[in-house]
Design a protein around this motif. Structure first.
Motif, PDB file in Angstrom:
ATOM      1  N   ALA A  16       0.828  -1.204   0.000  1.00 26.20           N
ATOM      2  CA  ALA A  16       0.000   0.000   0.000  1.00 26.20           C
ATOM      3  C   ALA A  16       0.869   1.264   0.000  1.00 26.20           C
ATOM      4  O   ALA A  16       0.529   2.266  -0.646  1.00 26.20           O
ATOM      5  CB  ALA A  16      -0.924  -0.010   1.215  1.00 26.20           C
ATOM      6  N   ARG A  17       1.991   1.209   0.703  1.00 26.83           N
ATOM      7  CA  ARG A  17       2.900   2.368   0.716  1.00 26.83           C
ATOM      8  C   ARG A  17       3.457   2.651  -0.672  1.00 26.83           C
ATOM      9  O   ARG A  17       3.460   3.803  -1.143  1.00 26.83           O
ATOM     10  CB  ARG A  17       4.037   2.120   1.718  1.00 26.83           C
ATOM     11  N   HIS A  18       3.913   1.594  -1.353  1.00 26.31           N
ATOM     12  CA  HIS A  18       4.443   1.789  -2.703  1.00 26.31           C
ATOM     13  C   HIS A  18       3.344   2.239  -3.662  1.00 26.31           C
ATOM     14  O   HIS A  18       3.581   3.077  -4.543  1.00 26.31           O
ATOM     15  CB  HIS A  18       5.098   0.510  -3.204  1.00 26.31           C
ATOM     16  N   ALA A  19       2.139   1.678  -3.502  1.00 30.49           N
ATOM     17  CA  ALA A  19       1.034   2.078  -4.375  1.00 30.49           C
ATOM     18  C   ALA A  19       0.703   3.562  -4.189  1.00 30.49           C
ATOM     19  O   ALA A  19       0.277   4.243  -5.132  1.00 30.49           O
ATOM     20  CB  ALA A  19      -0.192   1.230  -4.090  1.00 30.49           C
ATOM     21  N   VAL A  30       3.997  11.678   7.983  1.00 27.71           N
ATOM     22  CA  VAL A  30       2.541  11.817   7.980  1.00 27.71           C
ATOM     23  C   VAL A  30       1.919  11.140   9.194  1.00 27.71           C
ATOM     24  O   VAL A  30       0.975  11.659   9.802  1.00 27.71           O
ATOM     25  CB  VAL A  30       1.943  11.230   6.684  1.00 27.71           C
ATOM     26  N   SER A  31       2.445   9.968   9.551  1.00 28.86           N
ATOM     27  CA  SER A  31       1.803   9.134  10.580  1.00 28.86           C
ATOM     28  C   SER A  31       2.331   9.366  11.988  1.00 28.86           C
ATOM     29  O   SER A  31       1.631   9.084  12.975  1.00 28.86           O
ATOM     30  CB  SER A  31       1.984   7.656  10.233  1.00 28.86           C
ATOM     31  N   GLY A  32       3.565   9.843  12.091  1.00 27.96           N
ATOM     32  CA  GLY A  32       4.182   9.951  13.400  1.00 27.96           C
ATOM     33  C   GLY A  32       4.772   8.653  13.900  1.00 27.96           C
ATOM     34  O   GLY A  32       5.299   8.584  15.021  1.00 27.96           O
ATOM     35  N   ARG A  58      -3.948   5.373   7.592  1.00 26.62           N
ATOM     36  CA  ARG A  58      -4.274   6.722   7.105  1.00 26.62           C
ATOM     37  C   ARG A  58      -3.157   7.250   6.208  1.00 26.62           C
ATOM     38  O   ARG A  58      -3.421   7.872   5.170  1.00 26.62           O
ATOM     39  CB  ARG A  58      -4.484   7.664   8.289  1.00 26.62           C
ATOM     40  N   ALA A  59      -1.923   6.989   6.590  1.00 19.77           N
ATOM     41  CA  ALA A  59      -0.790   7.515   5.822  1.00 19.77           C
ATOM     42  C   ALA A  59      -0.715   6.912   4.427  1.00 19.77           C
ATOM     43  O   ALA A  59      -0.369   7.606   3.463  1.00 19.77           O
ATOM     44  CB  ALA A  59       0.509   7.253   6.574  1.00 19.77           C
ATOM     45  N   PRO A  64      -7.506   0.222   8.273  1.00 17.30           N
ATOM     46  CA  PRO A  64      -6.970  -0.935   9.004  1.00 17.30           C
ATOM     47  C   PRO A  64      -7.641  -2.240   8.581  1.00 17.30           C
ATOM     48  O   PRO A  64      -6.994  -3.293   8.506  1.00 17.30           O
ATOM     49  CB  PRO A  64      -7.268  -0.597  10.473  1.00 17.30           C
ATOM     50  N   GLU A  65      -8.949  -2.175   8.290  1.00 21.71           N
ATOM     51  CA  GLU A  65      -9.680  -3.388   7.894  1.00 21.71           C
ATOM     52  C   GLU A  65      -9.134  -3.959   6.583  1.00 21.71           C
ATOM     53  O   GLU A  65      -8.986  -5.176   6.431  1.00 21.71           O
ATOM     54  CB  GLU A  65     -11.174  -3.080   7.760  1.00 21.71           C
ATOM     55  N   GLU A  66      -8.821  -3.070   5.635  1.00 21.33           N
ATOM     56  CA  GLU A  66      -8.252  -3.534   4.368  1.00 21.33           C
ATOM     57  C   GLU A  66      -6.884  -4.172   4.591  1.00 21.33           C
ATOM     58  O   GLU A  66      -6.562  -5.202   4.003  1.00 21.33           O
ATOM     59  CB  GLU A  66      -8.133  -2.372   3.384  1.00 21.33           C
ATOM     60  N   LEU A  67      -6.075  -3.562   5.438  1.00 21.63           N
ATOM     61  CA  LEU A  67      -4.746  -4.106   5.702  1.00 21.63           C
ATOM     62  C   LEU A  67      -4.822  -5.444   6.429  1.00 21.63           C
ATOM     63  O   LEU A  67      -4.063  -6.363   6.134  1.00 21.63           O
ATOM     64  CB  LEU A  67      -3.927  -3.111   6.513  1.00 21.63           C
TER      65      LEU A  67
END
Length: 394
Positions: A16-19, A30-32, A58-59, A64-67
């Motif tokens: 998801a981060r790369h996407a 962004v997330s802290g 969020r970042a 969370p459900e998708e992850l």
């Protein structure tokens, strides 16, 4: 979510981060969440707290459900049709009164359902199969003698088509129930070749639950129960059992056993014309497709290299069912990934999508492969990103 490992969760977060086109530093800003925690989470070393998972989700622009749950199923038309399918099979032995078309019309309707299945037209199949099964349950209940046997054959093939929907879209309990009903109908039909086909389909249950050893035993037992392959349908049914057994043995890394089943399948497949037998494509071309599948399951470098080289000289004929041809290119992509050729793998998956979009979109191995490709490309390949989003791989 039960069954989600730290490694699987980490891969989903990294994908998801790369996407989203973000570096770890950007996610940190962004997330802290510290870069160290992001690295350990993506690497599967740490399970994040709820607060960390929320912040990471969020970042990277997801939830969370998708992850936690992974990719979602896609076609709402299929899901809307499943309750009616469940209702119909719940009372299979106590069918409602209603009309039953003449046998030729029922046979034509079943042929169409088989065509939808092998061409991966799952939405149409999901909508049209329940009333057909309802009618066929009535027909079998009313028929006698040879008429009942012939009608039960149609019912077995229609149930198999319905099972394709349940299996592809993740309704594992429903799929297992449909497989048992197919075996029941095949028993009424009294045709050894059809009963062998039911055993072939039953292997799906073992694949989906990871019970490969008992599944392989069930295939060998089905081969042993068969009469001598003195007719083309019997030879085709036996060949199909050996091809599926070869794939199962390959997945278990039993190389000698997998190759022995392939040899047995080759002897039988060379004796039959390439076509559908009780809904299963069997023949010399289908054998070549399974040869590649076995090489991928075994994962041995020389076999993979030979299989990929062979793909430069041979391609599945267009006359083969779309689902079988797309399987070939999905497996070719897997082989290319194992050989370190991600760009070639992407191209093979794109070919598979052109052949059978619904099949590719619901294929778990495709989604896993696309997620890996997104990570390898660091989200910089826009065509790949669009493909992965279409397949719900990211």
């Amino acid at each position: 979510m039960p069954g989600t490992t730290a490694a699987a969760l980490g891969q989903r977060i990294e994908t998801a981060r790369h996407a989203a086109g973000l570096t770890r530093r950007q996610v940190c800003d962004v997330s802290g969440v510290s870069i160290s925690m992001i690295r350990k989470t993506e690497g599967g070393e740490r399970w994040p707290s709820d607060a960390v998972l929320d912040a990471l989700a969020r970042a990277v622009q997801t939830t969370p459900e998708e992850l936690l749950g992974g990719p979602r199923r896609t076609d709402s038309r299929v899901h809307q049709a499943v309750p009616e399918l469940q209702r119909v099979i719940a009372a299979y032995d106590l069918p409602d009164d209603g009309p039953v078309r003449p046998f030729p019309q029922l046979a034509a309707a079943v042929d169409l359902a088989v065509e939808y299945r092998v061409q991966s037209q799952y939405a149409r199949l999901a909508e049209e199969t329940p009333p057909l099964l309802d009618e066929l349950f009535r027909a079998v209940d009313h028929a006698q003698g040879a008429d009942r046997e012939q009608t039960a054959r149609l019912l077995a093939l229609a149930i198999r088509s319905a099972d394709a929907v349940a299996y592809k879209y993740g309704y594992r309990d429903l799929s297992a129930r449909l497989v048992e009903l197919m075996r029941w109908a095949a028993g009424i039909a009294g045709d050894p070749a059809l009963e062998a086909t039911a055993a072939y389909v039953r292997m799906e249950v073992y694949f989906s639950t990871g019970q490969l050893s008992p599944g392989l035993r069930s295939l060998r037992a089905a081969v042993d129960r068969m009469p001598a392959p003195t007719t083309e349908p019997l030879a085709a049914a036996a060949a199909a059992l050996h091809m599926r057994a070869a794939v199962a043995a390959g997945r278990m890394r039993r190389a000698d056993e997998a190759r022995e089943h392939l040899r047995d399948a080759e002897v039988l497949a060379r004796r039959v014309r390439e076509r559908l037998y009780d809904g299963t494509a069997v023949g010399p071309d289908s054998l070549e497709i399974h040869r590649l599948a076995v090489a991928v399951e075994l994962g041995e470098q020389q076999d993979l290299h030979d299989a990929v080289t062979a793909a430069t000289r041979w391609a599945p004929p267009r006359e083969l069912p779309a689902e079988r041809r797309s399987h070939y290119y999905i497996d070719l992509g897997r082989a290319q990934m194992l050989l370190g050729r991600p760009q070639h793998a992407k191209e093979s998956l794109l070919v598979a999508r052109r052949i059978a979009p619904q099949h590719v979109r619901e294929h778990g191995q495709v989604r896993a492969e696309l997620a890996t490709l997104v990570r390898l490309s660091r989200g910089r390949d826009e065509q790949l990103l669009q493909f992965a989003r279409w397949a719900k791989a990211v």
